[in-house]
Design an enzyme around this catalytic site. Structure first.
Site, short mmCIF file in Angstrom:
data_model
loop_
_atom_site.label_atom_id
_atom_site.label_comp_id
_atom_site.label_asym_id
_atom_site.label_seq_id
_atom_site.Cartn_x
_atom_site.Cartn_y
_atom_site.Cartn_z
N GLY A 1 76.24 186.37 -51.89
CA GLY A 1 76.12 187.79 -52.61
C GLY A 1 75.92 188.86 -51.50
N ASP B 1 64.04 199.21 -49.48
CA ASP B 1 63.05 199.85 -50.06
C ASP B 1 63.21 201.43 -49.56
OD1 ASP B 1 62.05 197.89 -51.01
OD2 ASP B 1 61.24 197.25 -49.11
N ASN C 1 63.30 178.89 -50.01
CA ASN C 1 63.84 179.76 -48.81
C ASN C 1 62.78 179.40 -47.47
OD1 ASN C 1 65.58 180.62 -50.60
ND2 ASN C 1 64.89 182.62 -50.80
N ASP D 1 77.81 179.89 -42.78
CA ASP D 1 77.07 179.53 -44.11
C ASP D 1 77.26 177.80 -44.10
OD1 ASP D 1 76.19 179.30 -47.10
OD2 ASP D 1 76.70 181.29 -47.11
N HIS E 1 57.40 193.79 -48.53
CA HIS E 1 58.55 193.80 -49.16
C HIS E 1 58.50 193.09 -50.62
CE1 HIS E 1 62.62 194.40 -50.54
NE2 HIS E 1 62.88 193.09 -50.31
N ARG F 1 66.25 203.30 -51.36
CA ARG F 1 65.93 203.24 -52.86
C ARG F 1 64.96 204.45 -52.97
NH1 ARG F 1 64.83 196.97 -53.91
NH2 ARG F 1 66.80 196.44 -54.86
N ILE G 1 66.10 188.69 -43.99
CA ILE G 1 66.60 189.49 -45.18
C ILE G 1 66.04 188.50 -46.29
CG2 ILE G 1 68.44 190.09 -47.03
CD1 ILE G 1 70.18 191.25 -44.55
N MET H 1 71.76 196.00 -50.88
CA MET H 1 71.08 195.28 -49.62
C MET H 1 72.19 195.35 -48.52
SD MET H 1 68.57 194.06 -48.61
CE MET H 1 68.91 194.00 -46.62
N ARG I 1 66.49 185.87 -56.62
CA ARG I 1 65.53 185.56 -57.70
C ARG I 1 66.42 185.79 -59.31
NH1 ARG I 1 61.27 189.88 -58.83
NH2 ARG I 1 62.34 191.54 -57.61
N1 LIG Z 1 65.05 192.04 -47.83
C1 LIG Z 1 65.52 192.51 -49.02
O1 LIG Z 1 65.60 193.81 -49.27
C2 LIG Z 1 66.29 191.64 -49.81
C3 LIG Z 1 66.51 190.27 -49.86
N2 LIG Z 1 67.07 189.41 -50.71
C4 LIG Z 1 67.01 188.20 -50.43
O2 LIG Z 1 68.34 187.66 -49.72
C5 LIG Z 1 68.65 186.29 -49.98
C6 LIG Z 1 69.84 186.12 -50.37
O3 LIG Z 1 70.32 186.68 -51.68
P1 LIG Z 1 71.95 186.54 -52.00
O4 LIG Z 1 73.01 186.57 -50.85
O5 LIG Z 1 72.03 187.44 -53.29
O6 LIG Z 1 72.20 185.14 -52.45
P2 LIG Z 1 73.28 184.18 -52.71
O7 LIG Z 1 72.95 182.81 -53.08
O8 LIG Z 1 74.40 184.99 -53.26
O9 LIG Z 1 73.80 183.81 -51.08
C7 LIG Z 1 72.96 183.07 -50.20
C8 LIG Z 1 73.75 182.38 -49.30
O10 LIG Z 1 72.92 181.59 -48.35
C9 LIG Z 1 73.78 180.42 -48.20
N3 LIG Z 1 72.56 179.39 -47.60
C10 LIG Z 1 71.89 178.54 -48.24
N4 LIG Z 1 71.18 177.71 -47.54
C11 LIG Z 1 71.57 178.32 -45.92
C12 LIG Z 1 71.50 177.43 -44.93
N5 LIG Z 1 70.59 176.66 -44.79
N6 LIG Z 1 72.38 178.21 -43.81
C13 LIG Z 1 73.06 179.18 -44.15
N7 LIG Z 1 73.43 179.75 -45.37
C14 LIG Z 1 72.74 178.89 -46.52
C15 LIG Z 1 74.21 180.14 -49.69
O11 LIG Z 1 75.37 178.94 -49.08
C16 LIG Z 1 74.48 181.31 -49.92
O12 LIG Z 1 76.10 181.72 -49.62
C17 LIG Z 1 67.75 185.93 -51.27
O13 LIG Z 1 66.48 185.36 -50.59
C18 LIG Z 1 67.20 187.24 -51.74
O14 LIG Z 1 66.13 187.35 -52.39
C19 LIG Z 1 67.91 190.03 -51.50
C20 LIG Z 1 68.11 191.60 -51.82
C21 LIG Z 1 67.34 192.39 -51.08
O1 LIG Z 2 63.96 191.96 -55.76
C1 LIG Z 2 64.75 190.63 -55.31
O2 LIG Z 2 64.37 189.72 -55.62
C2 LIG Z 2 65.66 191.23 -54.03
C3 LIG Z 2 65.10 192.01 -53.10
O3 LIG Z 2 64.27 191.80 -52.43
C4 LIG Z 2 65.01 193.68 -53.47
O4 LIG Z 2 66.05 193.82 -54.24
O5 LIG Z 2 64.29 194.39 -53.02
#
Ligand SMILES: NC(=O)C1=CN([C@@H]2O[C@H](COP(=O)(O)OP(=O)(O)OC[C@H]3O[C@@H](n4cnc5c(N)ncnc54)[C@H](O)[C@@H]3O)[C@@H](O)[C@H]2O)C=CC1
Ligand SMILES: O=C([O-])CC(=O)C(=O)O
Length: 346
Positions: free
Chosen positions: A44, A182, A126, A66, A209, A185, A149, A260, A113
């Protein structure tokens, strides 16, 4: 939307400073060769982030990795007529190739989440993903800047540090927890309340975070505005709960992805500019730190040719912010320790 329009959006506003890089002498095509790898590129966040990195003229090679799905994403993104050459890598056996020669590695791999969960609830899945990806980074591109991230960032960054220490490749200047969302936002919410032009707004966000560990310093926001204590408290709470706001609105379909991707693209762009020697590149990030007694802490960081050039202090805090700072320390420390313990036990 036409490519030229997208590029001009990115240049003008989405990735502030890309235009100034051009003005400072890196006409598109003449910037140094830079390889960026996105791990989790089919997800995503990964997909729109890959798109935004393809639009960045500072990138010459873009590796999209991926466990599955990346050939399609890479084929799609590769047709965009911008500087970088795109390659897709799927499955662990191709991870080394994806990482080799990378200057910046961005990691949005892992589960997001669902409503009712905290970021710490993602730890069990994770932590292992991050650990294995960082083991490969230590082997294939030990000098890359790592933009973490994957949540919980408060624990995944310490996990990465321990993995790199064990491999003998740890350089605290090259490991970053991405907390840019953050800041994004805080800027948006503050601009709304202060009736300021959002493009002019700056707000440092420090701490970590997750929930109360996210501490926006609205007393240092510019342009200044005469907001009441109640307004500052409401803005602080909304910034701390911004992720949850999106998780609830998506109602089981994940967490913030588009905002993000935008934030991740801004931070990676800042890292690239720093590597390229652009002066005065400052972003908030969760890094190894002496700013407080905690070993990792988010604050303003000056980026340079080796990554972190300087971790900047907190500046003057109000009593409300000082209280927030003290309140966040136990939770942040326990998340950091949890990451360290995991990395050393597994
Ligand atoms: N730091 C921040 O501010 C934020 C962090 N996040 C975090 O980012 C992460 C990803 O979120 P989304 O993209 O929405 O999730 P998602 O589920 O849509 O995408 C995650 C991707 O990671 C891949 N994946 C899983 N295991 C893997 C591996 N071993 N090697 C490579 N790829 C792998 C999956 O196949 C999937 O394509 C989550 O942990 C989320 O909480 C999300 C938003 C903000
Ligand atoms: O809230 C979450 O799980 C994803 C994240 O880190 C954010 O949007 O800041």
């Amino acid at each position: 939307m036409r490519t030229s329009m997208l590029k001009s959006i990115v240049r003008r506003s989405s990735v502030p400073g890309v235009s100034s890089v051009s003005r400072r002498g890196f006409a598109s095509g003449s910037a140094p060769e830079r390889k960026v790898a996105v791990l989790g590129a089919a997800g995503g966040i990964g997909q729109p982030l890959s798109l935004l990195m393809k639009l960045n003229p500072l990138v010459s090679r873009l590796a999209l990795y991926d466990i599955a799905g990346t050939p399609g994403v890479a084929a799609d993104v590769s047709h965009i007529n911008t500087r970088s050459e795109v390659a897709g890598f799927a499955g662990e056996e191709q991870l080394g190739q994806a990482l080799e020669g990378a200057d910046v590695v961005i990691i949005p791999a892992g589960v997001p989440r669902k409503p009712g969960m905290t970021r710490d609830d993602l730890f069990n899945i994770n932590a292992g993903i991050v650990k294995s990806l960082c083991t490969a980074i230590a082997k294939y591109c030990p000098h890359a800047l790592v933009n973490m991230i994957s949540n919980p960032v408060n624990s995944t960054v310490p996990i990465a540090a321990e993995v790199f220490k064990k491999a003998g490749t740890y350089d605290e200047k090259r490991l970053f927890g991405v907390t840019t969302l953050d800041v994004v936002r805080a800027k948006t919410f503050y601009a709304g309340k202060a009736r300021a032009n959002v493009a002019d707004v700056n707000v440092p966000v420090v701490g970590g975070h997750a929930g109360i560990t996210i501490l926006p310093l609205f007393s240092q926001a510019t342009p200044t505005a005469n907001l009441s204590d109640e307004e500052i408290e409401a803005l602080t709470k909304r910034t701390q709960d911004g992720g949850t706001e999106v998780v609830e609105a998506k109602a089981g379909k994940g967490s913030a992805t588009l905002s993000m991707a935008y934030a991740g693209a801004i931070f990676a762009d800042a890292c690239l500019k720093g590597l390229n020697g652009v002066p005065d590149v400052v972003e908030c990030s969760f890094v190894q730190s002496n700013v407080t007694e905690l070993p990792f802490f988010a604050s303003k960081v000056r980026l340079g040719k080796n990554g972190v050039e300087e971790v900047l202090g907190l500046g003057q805090l109000t009593d409300y912010e000082k209280k927030g700072l003290e309140a966040l320390k136990p939770e942040l420390l326990s998340s950091i320790e949890k990451g360290i313990k995991f990395a050393n036990a597994n």
